[in-house]
Design a protein around this motif. Structure first.
Motif, PDB file in Angstrom:
ATOM      1  N   TRP A 109      23.386  36.098  40.369  1.00 41.79           N
ATOM      2  CA  TRP A 109      22.773  36.670  39.167  1.00 41.79           C
ATOM      3  C   TRP A 109      21.320  37.047  39.436  1.00 41.79           C
ATOM      4  O   TRP A 109      20.860  38.127  39.045  1.00 41.79           O
ATOM      5  N   TYR A 110      20.595  36.200  40.158  1.00 39.15           N
ATOM      6  CA  TYR A 110      19.165  36.411  40.375  1.00 39.15           C
ATOM      7  C   TYR A 110      18.897  37.634  41.244  1.00 39.15           C
ATOM      8  O   TYR A 110      17.988  38.423  40.963  1.00 39.15           O
ATOM      9  N   VAL A 111      19.668  37.822  42.291  1.00 41.87           N
ATOM     10  CA  VAL A 111      19.422  38.943  43.205  1.00 41.87           C
ATOM     11  C   VAL A 111      20.119  40.219  42.754  1.00 41.87           C
ATOM     12  O   VAL A 111      19.942  41.274  43.355  1.00 41.87           O
ATOM     13  N   ASP A 112      20.917  40.122  41.687  1.00 47.00           N
ATOM     14  CA  ASP A 112      21.568  41.293  41.096  1.00 47.00           C
ATOM     15  C   ASP A 112      22.459  42.022  42.089  1.00 47.00           C
ATOM     16  O   ASP A 112      22.409  43.243  42.233  1.00 47.00           O
ATOM     17  N   ARG A 113      23.281  41.268  42.815  1.00 53.03           N
ATOM     18  CA  ARG A 113      24.274  41.857  43.703  1.00 53.03           C
ATOM     19  C   ARG A 113      25.554  41.036  43.644  1.00 53.03           C
ATOM     20  O   ARG A 113      25.521  39.831  43.428  1.00 53.03           O
ATOM     21  N   GLY A 114      26.677  41.699  43.840  1.00 52.62           N
ATOM     22  CA  GLY A 114      27.935  40.999  43.956  1.00 52.62           C
ATOM     23  C   GLY A 114      28.671  40.750  42.665  1.00 52.62           C
ATOM     24  O   GLY A 114      29.749  40.165  42.670  1.00 52.62           O
ATOM     25  N   LEU A 115      28.124  41.179  41.540  1.00 52.06           N
ATOM     26  CA  LEU A 115      28.808  41.027  40.256  1.00 52.06           C
ATOM     27  C   LEU A 115      28.706  42.323  39.456  1.00 52.06           C
ATOM     28  O   LEU A 115      28.375  42.323  38.276  1.00 52.06           O
ATOM     29  N   ARG A 116      28.998  43.440  40.104  1.00 53.03           N
ATOM     30  CA  ARG A 116      28.884  44.742  39.454  1.00 53.03           C
ATOM     31  C   ARG A 116      29.878  44.861  38.299  1.00 53.03           C
ATOM     32  O   ARG A 116      30.995  44.345  38.364  1.00 53.03           O
ATOM     33  N   ILE A 117      29.454  45.569  37.244  1.00 53.23           N
ATOM     34  CA  ILE A 117      30.401  45.901  36.182  1.00 53.23           C
ATOM     35  C   ILE A 117      30.482  47.413  35.976  1.00 53.23           C
ATOM     36  O   ILE A 117      31.289  47.888  35.186  1.00 53.23           O
ATOM     37  N   ASP A 118      29.657  48.166  36.718  1.00 52.25           N
ATOM     38  CA  ASP A 118      29.741  49.631  36.747  1.00 52.25           C
ATOM     39  C   ASP A 118      29.783  50.251  35.358  1.00 52.25           C
ATOM     40  O   ASP A 118      30.619  51.118  35.050  1.00 52.25           O
ATOM     41  N   GLY A 119      28.885  49.794  34.497  1.00 50.00           N
ATOM     42  CA  GLY A 119      28.798  50.382  33.165  1.00 50.00           C
ATOM     43  C   GLY A 119      30.013  50.137  32.294  1.00 50.00           C
ATOM     44  O   GLY A 119      30.246  50.858  31.320  1.00 50.00           O
ATOM     45  N   GLY A 120      30.809  49.132  32.629  1.00 47.85           N
ATOM     46  CA  GLY A 120      31.987  48.817  31.836  1.00 47.85           C
ATOM     47  C   GLY A 120      33.281  49.344  32.409  1.00 47.85           C
ATOM     48  O   GLY A 120      34.338  49.171  31.801  1.00 47.85           O
ATOM     49  N   ALA A 121      33.222  49.982  33.579  1.00 42.93           N
ATOM     50  CA  ALA A 121      34.437  50.543  34.189  1.00 42.93           C
ATOM     51  C   ALA A 121      35.061  49.543  35.149  1.00 42.93           C
ATOM     52  O   ALA A 121      34.390  49.076  36.070  1.00 42.93           O
ATOM     53  N   PRO A 122      36.336  49.192  34.974  1.00 39.71           N
ATOM     54  CA  PRO A 122      37.000  48.306  35.934  1.00 39.71           C
ATOM     55  C   PRO A 122      37.237  49.030  37.247  1.00 39.71           C
ATOM     56  O   PRO A 122      37.270  50.270  37.275  1.00 39.71           O
ATOM     57  N   PRO A 123      37.407  48.318  38.348  1.00 43.90           N
ATOM     58  CA  PRO A 123      37.632  48.984  39.634  1.00 43.90           C
ATOM     59  C   PRO A 123      39.025  49.585  39.713  1.00 43.90           C
ATOM     60  O   PRO A 123      39.964  49.122  39.053  1.00 43.90           O
ATOM     61  N   SER A 124      39.160  50.618  40.523  1.00 45.50           N
ATOM     62  CA  SER A 124      40.488  51.177  40.770  1.00 45.50           C
ATOM     63  C   SER A 124      41.279  50.201  41.644  1.00 45.50           C
ATOM     64  O   SER A 124      40.712  49.288  42.245  1.00 45.50           O
ATOM     65  N   ALA A 125      42.575  50.416  41.739  1.00 46.90           N
ATOM     66  CA  ALA A 125      43.413  49.548  42.567  1.00 46.90           C
ATOM     67  C   ALA A 125      42.964  49.603  44.027  1.00 46.90           C
ATOM     68  O   ALA A 125      42.908  48.580  44.717  1.00 46.90           O
ATOM     69  N   ALA A 126      42.622  50.802  44.511  1.00 44.46           N
ATOM     70  CA  ALA A 126      42.184  50.956  45.899  1.00 44.46           C
ATOM     71  C   ALA A 126      40.861  50.240  46.142  1.00 44.46           C
ATOM     72  O   ALA A 126      40.677  49.579  47.177  1.00 44.46           O
ATOM     73  N   GLU A 127      39.932  50.359  45.179  1.00 42.47           N
ATOM     74  CA  GLU A 127      38.638  49.698  45.327  1.00 42.47           C
ATOM     75  C   GLU A 127      38.806  48.179  45.299  1.00 42.47           C
ATOM     76  O   GLU A 127      38.198  47.462  46.099  1.00 42.47           O
ATOM     77  N   LEU A 128      39.651  47.692  44.401  1.00 44.19           N
ATOM     78  CA  LEU A 128      39.888  46.259  44.299  1.00 44.19           C
ATOM     79  C   LEU A 128      40.492  45.719  45.588  1.00 44.19           C
ATOM     80  O   LEU A 128      40.046  44.693  46.120  1.00 44.19           O
TER      81      LEU A 128
END
Length: 276
Positions: free
Chosen positions: A110-129
């Motif tokens: 949370w502190y470094v703001d990496r690794g917990l992206r939410i991309d503006g509310g868009a879930p990842p695609s199957a390929a990205e996941l």
């Protein structure tokens, strides 16, 4: 033949519907996270990650404990019961590790703001996941294997010895360890992977679920349908010089239990194991 084709079509249709529903649910969850604001959404994403990790771990761990205490049909699937420490003996140490090592690890994300992206509310695609899960696993396997190997060196084994006071027949023993061991083997590899690849929160959550289930299962000594055999990690706890990772790197370095024992174990590293 026709019945088989119709059945296959219905199965595919059901799976597509299930995938659609999962995607729709994910959209609503990440939409809600995005609406909470940038800072709050990262905080909530981290809290969900921690809750999933601990919740799944203890739910499955408690289930296996209940199985251990009863003589149901599952008892025949238990391959051994060599642990002298009980579930209750291990639980305080496990909770301390999770609270004072696991939770701060999530706070670092949370502190470094990496690794917990939410991309503006868009879930990842199957390929990205799938890609992100593969990257997390590859990083985890590498860090887990080589750090585990190092902790069996005589000069470092004291940090790992507590975990090897168990014999992988009580599920929650997977987190029974010193804090340094817990970070090195459990929390640290996942932290570094998600920070390096800046993964979507959904990938972190799914990996947390699978990882928690696997930790309990590999230390619970039950041969259950749908799960990999726990024999490999049981062999590690019994003989020390096999199975340091989750599979791939053991095959590469010939430290899986099906390979001939490597010559270098006859020098220093095996002496660390004998110090138990």
């Amino acid at each position: 033949m026709l019945r088989s084709l119709v059945g296959s079509e219905m199965c595919i249709r059901d799976r597509l519907y299930t995938w659609h529903m999962c995607g729709d649910t994910g959209t609503r969850i990440f939409g809600w996270l995005a609406d909470t604001g940038e800072d709050a959404s990262r905080w909530w994403a981290g809290l969900i990650s921690f809750t999933l990790t601990i919740g799944i771990f203890h739910a499955y761990g408690l289930l296996q404990h209940c199985m251990d205490c009863t003589n149901g049909p599952w008892a025949a699937r238990k391959i051994h019961r060599r642990d002298t420490l009980t579930y209750s003996d291990m639980l305080p140490n496990v909770l301390l590790n999770q609270a004072f090592v696991g939770l701060p690890t999530i706070m670092i994300q949370w502190y470094v703001d990496r690794g917990l992206r939410i991309d503006g509310g868009a879930p990842p695609s199957a390929a990205e996941l799938f890609t992100e899960l593969l990257l997390i696993y590859a990083m985890y396997e590498g860090l887990f294997y080589y750090s585990h190997l190092l902790l069996h060196h005589p000069r470092l084994y004291s940090w790992h010895k507590k975990h090897h006071s168990t014999f992988a027949s009580v599920g929650i023993s997977g987190h029974y360890s010193t804090p340094i061991d817990f970070f090195t083997m459990s929390a640290g590899p996942v932290l570094l992977a998600v920070l390096l690849f800046d993964t979507h929160a959904a990938s972190v959550w799914l990996f947390a679920i699978v990882g928690s289930l696997n930790t309990i299962h590999s230390h619970g000594a039950y041969r259950l349908e749908g799960f990999p055999l726990p024999d490999a990690h049981e062999t590690h706890h019994a003989q020390f010089h096999w199975n340091f990772g989750t599979g791939p790197l053991d095959l590469v370095h010939q430290t899986d239990h099906c390979q001939k024992k490597p010559a270098f174990w006859k020098r220093g590293l095996e002496r660390g194991a004998s110090a138990v």
